[in-house]
Design a protein around this motif. Structure first.
Motif, PDB file in Angstrom:
ATOM      1  N   ALA A  22     -51.317  14.188 -44.140  1.00 51.67           N
ATOM      2  CA  ALA A  22     -49.864  14.034 -44.075  1.00 51.67           C
ATOM      3  C   ALA A  22     -49.269  14.840 -42.927  1.00 51.67           C
ATOM      4  CB  ALA A  22     -49.231  14.456 -45.399  1.00 51.67           C
ATOM      5  N   ARG A  25     -50.413  13.582 -39.422  1.00 53.09           N
ATOM      6  CA  ARG A  25     -49.653  12.395 -39.010  1.00 53.09           C
ATOM      7  C   ARG A  25     -48.263  12.767 -38.520  1.00 53.09           C
ATOM      8  NH1 ARG A  25     -51.911   8.464 -43.203  1.00 53.09           N
ATOM      9  NH2 ARG A  25     -50.654   9.622 -44.680  1.00 53.09           N
ATOM     10  N   SER A  26     -47.558  13.574 -39.311  1.00 51.92           N
ATOM     11  CA  SER A  26     -46.190  13.916 -38.917  1.00 51.92           C
ATOM     12  C   SER A  26     -46.175  14.793 -37.673  1.00 51.92           C
ATOM     13  CB  SER A  26     -45.449  14.606 -40.070  1.00 51.92           C
ATOM     14  OG  SER A  26     -46.112  15.789 -40.463  1.00 51.92           O
ATOM     15  N   GLU A  44     -43.774  11.338 -45.493  1.00 54.58           N
ATOM     16  CA  GLU A  44     -45.042  11.721 -46.127  1.00 54.58           C
ATOM     17  C   GLU A  44     -44.814  12.421 -47.468  1.00 54.58           C
ATOM     18  OE1 GLU A  44     -48.062  10.953 -44.983  1.00 54.58           O
ATOM     19  OE2 GLU A  44     -47.371  10.123 -43.073  1.00 54.58           O
ATOM     20  N   ARG A  48     -44.309   8.804 -49.481  1.00 53.73           N
ATOM     21  CA  ARG A  48     -45.713   8.399 -49.617  1.00 53.73           C
ATOM     22  C   ARG A  48     -46.414   9.136 -50.759  1.00 53.73           C
ATOM     23  NH1 ARG A  48     -49.294   6.026 -45.808  1.00 53.73           N
ATOM     24  NH2 ARG A  48     -47.723   6.423 -44.208  1.00 53.73           N
ATOM     25  N   TYR A  49     -46.403  10.479 -50.726  1.00 50.55           N
ATOM     26  CA  TYR A  49     -47.170  11.251 -51.719  1.00 50.55           C
ATOM     27  C   TYR A  49     -46.334  11.707 -52.921  1.00 50.55           C
ATOM     28  CZ  TYR A  49     -50.957  11.366 -48.335  1.00 50.55           C
ATOM     29  OH  TYR A  49     -51.957  11.015 -47.464  1.00 50.55           O
TER      30      TYR A  49
END
Length: 196
Positions: A22, A25-26, A44, A48-49
């Motif tokens: 996460a 990616r960010s 994220e 997402r999570y």
């Protein structure tokens, strides 16, 4: 009992892996610095999570803005710690910082060499509108959340007042956020004194 421990250990490893992915990616897609990474971290962490809800993320972001240092690393450190303790904090910080540092070392010479080529300049400039849209979308989400918690009247009042103080009078956002905290807590303290 051994089976339960193994399952718990697997969850912890998966959580650390998810934290690394996460924040990697960010960190890698947050072109242009910390503020541009905030919508990506939001995507994220909240969407997402689902490690935090909108309110918790908003509180974390507000508090991180009042403290010195880069926003992306503060957010990564706190969120990682909240999810998985000290190891989560270290993994999130590592995933946020180290890949970018390595890429800077690797590509800085190349970019310096070709920085005057028009397509390189256009590539950098073309990312700015995308970041603006991402920040605008997240801002609108916060405004809608403010409507549900404060009502439109108070939400618009705080929005306009913040805009005037930050943009019009050039007051640092950290001071505005701290002032908002004080304004919220003063009535609570007065009510508490009356009840005591």
């Amino acid at each position: 009992m051994v089976e339960n421990r193994m399952v718990a250990g697997h969850r912890e490893r998966a959580s650390l892996r998810d934290i690394a992915v996460a924040f990697f990616r960010s960190g890698m897609l947050g072109f242009g610095g910390g503020p541009s990474a905030i919508p990506l971290v939001h995507q994220e962490v909240v969407k997402r999570y689902e490690w935090m809800n909108e309110d918790e993320f908003g509180d974390t972001l507000a508090l991180a803005n009042t403290m010195p240092g880069p926003i992306a690393t503060k957010m990564a450190g706190y969120i990682g710690y909240r999810i998985a303790g000290i190891m989560g904090c270290l993994v999130a910080l590592f995933a946020t910082i180290v890949p970018t540092v390595l890429l800077m070392i690797l590509f800085l010479g190349v970019l310096q060499k070709y920085k005057d080529i028009p397509w390189v300049q256009h590539m950098s400039a073309s990312v700015v509108p995308v970041v603006a849209i991402m920040l605008g979308t997240m801002t609108w989400d916060f405004i809608k959340k403010s409507k549900t918690t404060l009502g439109w009247k108070h939400a618009v009042l705080y929005l306009v007042l913040s805009l005037v103080l930050i943009e019009g009078l050039d007051i640092h956002p950290a001071i505005v956020i701290l002032a908002a905290f004080v304004l919220v807590f003063l009535p609570l303290l007065k009510k508490r004194r009356k009840t005591v």
